[in-house]
Design an enzyme around this catalytic site. Structure first.
Site, PDB file in Angstrom:
ATOM      1  N   ASP A  72       0.852  -1.277   0.095  1.00 19.90           N
ATOM      2  CA  ASP A  72       0.240   0.136  -0.101  1.00 19.90           C
ATOM      3  C   ASP A  72       0.917   1.293  -0.109  1.00 19.90           C
ATOM      4  O   ASP A  72       2.122   1.152   0.534  1.00 19.90           O
ATOM      5  CB  ASP A  72      -1.024   0.054   1.165  1.00 19.90           C
ATOM      6  CG  ASP A  72      -0.397  -0.740   2.349  1.00 19.90           C
ATOM      7  OD1 ASP A  72       0.987  -0.869   2.430  1.00 19.90           O
ATOM      8  OD2 ASP A  72      -1.081  -0.789   3.523  1.00 19.90           O
ATOM      9  N   GLU A 131      -5.748   3.088   3.754  1.00 19.46           N
ATOM     10  CA  GLU A 131      -6.402   3.743   4.684  1.00 19.46           C
ATOM     11  C   GLU A 131      -7.891   4.078   4.961  1.00 19.46           C
ATOM     12  O   GLU A 131      -8.687   4.044   5.559  1.00 19.46           O
ATOM     13  CB  GLU A 131      -5.390   5.031   5.138  1.00 19.46           C
ATOM     14  CG  GLU A 131      -4.128   4.756   5.541  1.00 19.46           C
ATOM     15  CD  GLU A 131      -3.687   4.020   6.795  1.00 19.46           C
ATOM     16  OE1 GLU A 131      -4.922   3.602   7.533  1.00 19.46           O
ATOM     17  OE2 GLU A 131      -2.643   3.610   7.019  1.00 19.46           O
TER      18      GLU A 131
END
Length: 380
Positions: A72, A131
């Site tokens: 990520d 997130e």
């Protein structure tokens, strides 16, 4: 195993944190680094609906499968307070979850296999919006892992400040809980505090709903299973002598399996419906899980991963407990078998804090452990 300066790369990434779906400078820098690697066996791809995502395929010399590796790339809306010389240059934004470490390790592994052609095909996925905004789900629904970038099994890590720097942590079953956002709007009738008979008080109704919600975990869930409901925010009323005609409650659900989350969802829906009938008001419940499914590790692949790490003399392997934090890699693992694991970064500060300062010695240790495992996996 690498001859690129991973510390410099990590520190540059740390200075340019960007929020979900806005990782433009991060994308540009990653493309520059990947572009500097040996391109002989590499194919670089993109996702039209997710423009900051990057796919990198390495063609294997005798492929039997395609191994995916995900990192990520987004950051958090936190003002950094580490005092580091390479602190964030973007006010109010920080890699407080360690995604700069994730990206750097992925680049180290990618660089090695660009220089040393793997037996199997590999796909590296640099994923935006972990997130928030469910980047993993968005990529899957955009068919990113079909066609030339089809993935047969997926691996990914998350840094862990509570583990020693460079340690590898994992477990069979669920590593991270799944999460669901709760929004509840209650609508009744406002009125004068002196005449409650002419109003329908949503403060009272909200209190009753909150009390009943607390019984879901204690009375509807098997005690040896794990689930959490937290109602962290409530808003109602404007002044002390006016009965509130509206209230809003916000919270979160955590569960270690998708079936657990769905059971909690069902009970919450039933309670809201009962409150609506009992108090003659309107209760609107919104449940938003997005792509934040439990990270349920594939049993066969994870057993192989753990056995390898336990037997590698260069690896400090630690069996870990499940965590109630969320991770959208769970959505990908619900579609494609794989394993998520921890990389220890040895820090006193926890994830999502302004003082998170991972130990950079973890980077090379993580890269080496992952390369060794993947090379062994390709022999199977």
């Amino acid at each position: 195993m690498t001859d690129i300066n991973l510390i410099d790369i990590r520190r540059h990434l740390h200075q340019i944190p960007e929020l979900a779906l806005h990782e433009n400078k991060t994308h540009e820098y990653l493309m520059r680094i990947v572009g500097s690697f040996n391109q002989k066996n590499l194919t670089i791809g993109s996702i039209e609906s997710l423009p900051t995502a990057i796919l990198v395929k390495i063609n294997g010399y005798d492929p039997k499968r395609t191994i995916g590796y995900r990192s990520d790339i987004d950051a958090l809306p936190i003002e950094e307070a580490t005092g580091l010389s390479f602190s964030s240059k973007h006010p109010g934004c920080m890699h407080a979850c360690g995604h700069d470490i994730h990206m750097t390790v992925a680049l180290g592994v990618l660089h090695y296999f660009a220089e040393n052609q793997p037996k199997d095909n590999m796909v590296f996925f640099f994923q935006p919006a972990e997130e928030s905004e469910s980047g993993g789900r968005k990529a899957y629904e955009a068919n990113a892992f079909n066609g030339n970038f089809k993935v047969d099994e997926f691996y990914g890590l998350h840094d862990n400040p509570s583990l020693p720097a460079g340690a590898i942590g994992c477990r069979m079953g669920t590593l991270f809980a799944g999460t669901t956002e709760i929004n509840i709007n209650l609508t009744g009738k406002g009125g004068h505090a002196a005449y409650p008979q002419n109003a329908n008080d949503m403060v009272v109704v909200a209190a009753q709903l909150i009390n009943q919600v607390q019984t879901i975990i204690s009375r509807s869930i098997d005690p040896i299973q794990s689930g959490v409901i937290t109602l962290g925010k409530i808003e109602a009323g404007t002044i002390r002598n006016v009965i509130a005609g509206h209230a809003r409650i916000e919270g979160t659900i955590r569960g270690l399996t998708q079936s657990m989350i769905e059971l909690i969802d069902k009970r919450l829906e039933e309670i809201c419906h009962g409150i609506e009938l009992s108090y003659n008001c309107k209760v609107d419940l919104e449940l938003n899980q997005g792509g934040y499914y439990p990270v349920e590790n594939d049993s066969e692949l994870t057993r192989e991963f753990i056995e390898f790490m336990q037997n590698d003399e260069d690896v400090n392997f630690i069996e870990t407990k499940p965590a109630m934090t969320g991770e959208d890699f769970g959505y990908l693992l619900s579609k494609i078998p794989g394993t998520m694991f921890w990389l220890g970064v040895g820090d006193d500060s926890s994830l999502h804090t302004a003082t998170l300062t991972p130990d950079e010695s973890s980077i090379d240790k993580g890269v080496n452990a992952i390369i060794s495992f993947l090379e062994n996996r390709m022999k199977r």
